[in-house]
Design an enzyme around this catalytic site. Structure first.
Site, short mmCIF file in Angstrom:
data_model
loop_
_atom_site.label_atom_id
_atom_site.label_comp_id
_atom_site.label_asym_id
_atom_site.label_seq_id
_atom_site.Cartn_x
_atom_site.Cartn_y
_atom_site.Cartn_z
N THR A 106 -28.64 24.31 -117.34
CA THR A 106 -29.95 24.93 -117.07
C THR A 106 -31.09 23.95 -117.32
OG1 THR A 106 -29.06 27.09 -117.68
CG2 THR A 106 -31.45 26.87 -117.63
N LYS A 118 -20.48 25.17 -127.40
CA LYS A 118 -20.77 24.64 -126.07
C LYS A 118 -20.43 23.16 -126.04
CE LYS A 118 -24.46 24.26 -122.60
NZ LYS A 118 -23.55 24.70 -121.52
N THR A 176 -20.73 24.60 -116.75
CA THR A 176 -21.59 23.45 -116.51
C THR A 176 -20.90 22.17 -116.97
OG1 THR A 176 -22.71 23.74 -118.64
CG2 THR A 176 -23.69 24.82 -116.73
N ALA A 236 -10.48 35.24 -121.00
CA ALA A 236 -10.54 35.72 -122.38
C ALA A 236 -11.64 35.05 -123.20
CB ALA A 236 -9.19 35.51 -123.06
N GLY A 237 -12.44 34.21 -122.56
CA GLY A 237 -13.59 33.63 -123.24
C GLY A 237 -14.72 34.64 -123.34
N HIS A 265 -28.21 26.15 -127.98
CA HIS A 265 -26.99 26.90 -127.68
C HIS A 265 -26.09 26.99 -128.90
CE1 HIS A 265 -28.19 26.29 -123.48
NE2 HIS A 265 -27.30 27.21 -123.16
#
Length: 275
Positions: free
Chosen positions: A175, A168, A110, A15-16, A164
């Site tokens: 990356t 986050k 990540t 659901a994210g 971002h």
């Protein structure tokens, strides 16, 4: 022609923002079938994930018991895949659990440390189970990194800026870390000092990654995911930039990873390894 049936897929973090994109992509792929949707949001438990994603009823309720779904997936006739877009705090255990059940993890979360990745690689090897850890599923990012590798052969100075959204949790981004690692593998140390630098406020010059490459992280609402690789030389600047305007750009890479992982028997890091 292969007589293999559709690949069963479990989405963890369903659901994210990324999870919902994966749900839609899997639902629209004729060679995949959605088996389970895991999410920790208590308000969504029992709700049809297809309705939440806006792609119509899929008769797959949101659940919060990963172990139960993995156990069910392990009994499927076809090898199952878990796509994980959750949180750095839980990803290590999620991946270990999936491998233990024989479910192949495709990891977009990540924040794993180098030691954790090595431990997961050893666990996957022992289980002869494929595992994909992908810092970024965008084909455009891969092309940017490949261009940076070529440029790095001719420039001595480079820094990375990643930008971002402010939800986050980890910094620098996976990356950016991977980009620095790729440049560091060229066997040269970047940014030879020209002055004796001092920071008036700690962290002003960012963090130092592989081979003296600095990474700067920005977190603001309004961004999705963006990265700049900036090379400098006397009289010129060479700038490589990738901007994400919609999370759908990651879905071709996610679908590729789901299909490719069935042929793997160990952990592979990076989308470029399976292109």
């Amino acid at each position: 022609m292969s007589d293999r049936g559709p690949i069963p897929v479990v989405v963890n973090g369903a659901a994210g923002k990324m999870g919902l994109e994966v749900i839609k992509a899997v639902a629209n792929a004729p060679d995949l079938v959605l088996l389970g949707a895991i999410d920790r949001n208590p308000k969504l438990l029992g709700e049809d994930i297809g309705e939440i994603a806006g792609c119509g009823a899929l008769e797959i309720p949101v659940m919060n018991d990963l172990q139960a779904i993995l156990a069910m997936a392990s009994q499927e006739k076809e090898p199952a895949v878990m796509v994980d877009f959750t949180h750095p705090d839980s990803i290590y255990e999620n991946v270990r659990s999936a491998i233990a059940y024989g479910v192949r993890p495709v990891v977009g979360t990540t924040g794993l440390s180098t030691n954790q990745i090595q431990e997961l690689a050893e666990f996957a090897d022992k289980a002869s189970t494929g595992c994909l850890i992908i810092p970024n599923f965008s084909i455009g990012v891969i092309l940017m990194q490949q261009a940076a590798i070529q440029a790095a052969k001719f420039f001595e100075h480079v820094e990375i800026i990643e930008l971002h959204h402010n939800q986050k949790a980890d910094a620098p981004s996976g990356t950016a870390i991977q980009t620095a690692q790729l440049l560091g593998e060229l066997g040269k140390t970047f940014n030879p000092p020209s002055v004796n630098e001092s920071e008036k406020i700690a962290g002003a010059r960012g963090c130092i990654a592989d081979e003296n490459i600095r990474i700067h992280s920005i977190r603001l609402p309004g961004y999705i995911a963006h990265q700049e690789i900036i090379f400098g030389a006397p009289g010129e600047i060479y700038l490589l930039r990738h901007d994400t305007t919609n999370r759908s750009c990651y879905m071709p890479g996610v679908l590729l990873a789901i299909r490719k992982i069935l042929g793997l028997k160990s952990l592979v890091y990076g989308l470029e390894k399976i292109l």
